[in-house]
Design an enzyme around this catalytic site. Sequence first.
Site, short mmCIF file in Angstrom:
data_model
loop_
_atom_site.label_atom_id
_atom_site.label_comp_id
_atom_site.label_asym_id
_atom_site.label_seq_id
_atom_site.Cartn_x
_atom_site.Cartn_y
_atom_site.Cartn_z
NE ARG A 1 -4.70 1.38 -10.96
CZ ARG A 1 -4.96 0.32 -11.73
NH1 ARG A 1 -6.15 0.20 -12.31
NH2 ARG A 1 -4.05 -0.60 -11.93
CE LYS B 1 -0.23 -22.41 -11.80
NZ LYS B 1 -1.30 -22.64 -12.76
N GLY C 1 -0.19 -6.52 -9.12
CA GLY C 1 -1.48 -6.72 -8.45
C GLY C 1 -1.43 -7.20 -7.01
N GLY D 1 -0.36 -5.31 -14.70
CA GLY D 1 0.27 -5.79 -15.94
C GLY D 1 1.39 -4.89 -16.44
C1 3PG Z 1 -5.28 -2.33 -14.82
O1 3PG Z 1 -6.18 -2.27 -13.98
O2 3PG Z 1 -4.37 -3.19 -14.79
C2 3PG Z 1 -5.24 -1.29 -15.89
O3 3PG Z 1 -6.24 -0.34 -15.68
C3 3PG Z 1 -5.36 -1.91 -17.26
O4 3PG Z 1 -6.58 -2.57 -17.38
P1 3PG Z 1 -6.75 -3.74 -18.46
O5 3PG Z 1 -5.90 -4.89 -17.95
O6 3PG Z 1 -8.21 -4.06 -18.51
O7 3PG Z 1 -6.20 -3.22 -19.76
MG MG Z 2 -4.96 -5.56 -15.74
#
Ligand code: 3PG
Ligand code: MG
Length: 395
Positions: free
Chosen positions: A37, A197, A353, A376
Site C-alpha cells: 500500500r 460462504k 483480502g 472491503g
Molecule cells: C482496509 O484495510 O480494508 C482499509 O484500510 C479500510 O479499513 P477499515 O475496514 O478499518 O475501514
Molecule cells: Mg477492512
Amino acid sequence: MSGIRTLDGVDVAGKRVLVRGDLNVPVQDGRVTDTTRIDRLAPTVRELAGKKAKVVLLSHFGRPKGRDPKESLEQLVPTISKQLGLKVAFASDCVGPEAETAVAALKDGEVLLLENLRFHMGEEKNEPDFVAGLAKLGDLYVDDAFSAAHRAHASIAGITEKLPAYAGRGMEAELKALDKALGNPAHPVAALVGGAKISTKLDLLSNLVGKVDLLVLGGGMANTFLAARGVKMGKSLVEAEMLDQARAIEATAKQKGCTILLPVDALVAEKFGPGHAETISVDAIPDDRMMLDIGPASVDAVVAKLKTCKTIVWNGPMGAFEIQPFDTGTVAVAKAVASLTKDGTLVSIGGGGDTVAALGAAGVENDFTYISTAGGAFLEWMEGKVLPGVVPLMQ
Ligand code: 3PG
Ligand code: MG
C-alpha cells in the site's frame, strides 16, 4: 469510463496538497510486513513533491477508539520514508495547532505525515468541525486510497466538499483497471468467486450474474450451490439456510445468459487439517468426508473455459488454500490465468483480502493485469455499489 479528475495539468507548485493514502498496512512486532500500500502511494507523493507541492499525508491506521499510542502512525515513518525515497516529517495530531504549525513549516517539495485520523471520532462520523479542521490545512485534496473508498469518512467524503478534489495516480490506476474488468470490459467476461460462504457474498453474486458471461464458483460457497442442485456433500461446509438463495441465483443467471460453472471433482478429507486427501467426483463424496478443494478435472474445465474469455475478475480462493494440499486448485487456476495474461489473451483483475494472499502464495502477484490491495472496497465495487470515495472524483 466517465472521467475522473486526475493530476494531469494541475498546478501544485507551492500549494499545500492533502493526500489521503491508505497506510493501514500490516505490522508485526513494530515491523511493516507488507509495504504494497505504501508502494502504490509512492508515485503520487513523488510526483507532487517533484512538482514542488507541500505534501501533507493523511491516513487511518487500525480501528482505534480514540487516541492509542499502539496505533500511532509515527511507527511507520522510517518505512514510509524508505519506500518513498523522501524525508518524511511527522506531526502528532491531524487537526489543531500541532498540525497547523507543522504544515506552516513545510517548504515546497517537502512531505509531512499527520497522526492517525481515527484518533478523532469526527473522522468516522464525518463531522463538519473535523472536516473544517482538515480542510484548513490544504489548498487541494488528492485521494489515493481506493481501499478506503467505501468509507464515507471526513478525510474521504466531507473534505471533497471543501477543497478541489483529484484522484491520485494509485486511485487512477485502480479505477482504470476496475473499469476494464466490469465497467467496460472486453467480452466474454468471467468472474471467479470463491471463499467460504454465499451469505457474505449474496449481493456480489447477484450483481455479477447480470454482468458476466461466465461465473466460476469455488471454495465453500460452491458446496452450497452443489447441495442446492441435489449433490450429497458429506461433511462439507454447506449453508443449509442458503439453498433457496443459491437456486435463485442460478435461475437469474440462466435468465441473463450467464453460465455458472461448478466443480466436477473434489479433494476430500476427513477433517480440515494436514493429512490424507483424495480426489473423487463430486457425485461420490462419502458421508464422512468433506470437500476442501476443487479437483484436477475441475481445474481443466475452468482453464478450458478461460481460454475462450477476454476478461477475468477474481475474488476468493478455490479451496481451503491455507493448508496444503488444498491450495492445489487455486494455485493451478492462478497459474493458468497468469499465463493467459502473459500471452495477451486475457485481462486479469484480482482483489479482496484473502485473494491477494492466495494469489501471492501462488506466486503470480506480478503476472495479473492488476491486483487490487483493497478488501472491503473491492467487494463493494464488485457488488455494483457506488463508493463514497470515488464519486467526488468524477467529472
Ligand atoms: C482496509 O484495510 O480494508 C482499509 O484500510 C479500510 O479499513 P477499515 O475496514 O478499518 O475501514
Ligand atoms: Mg477492512
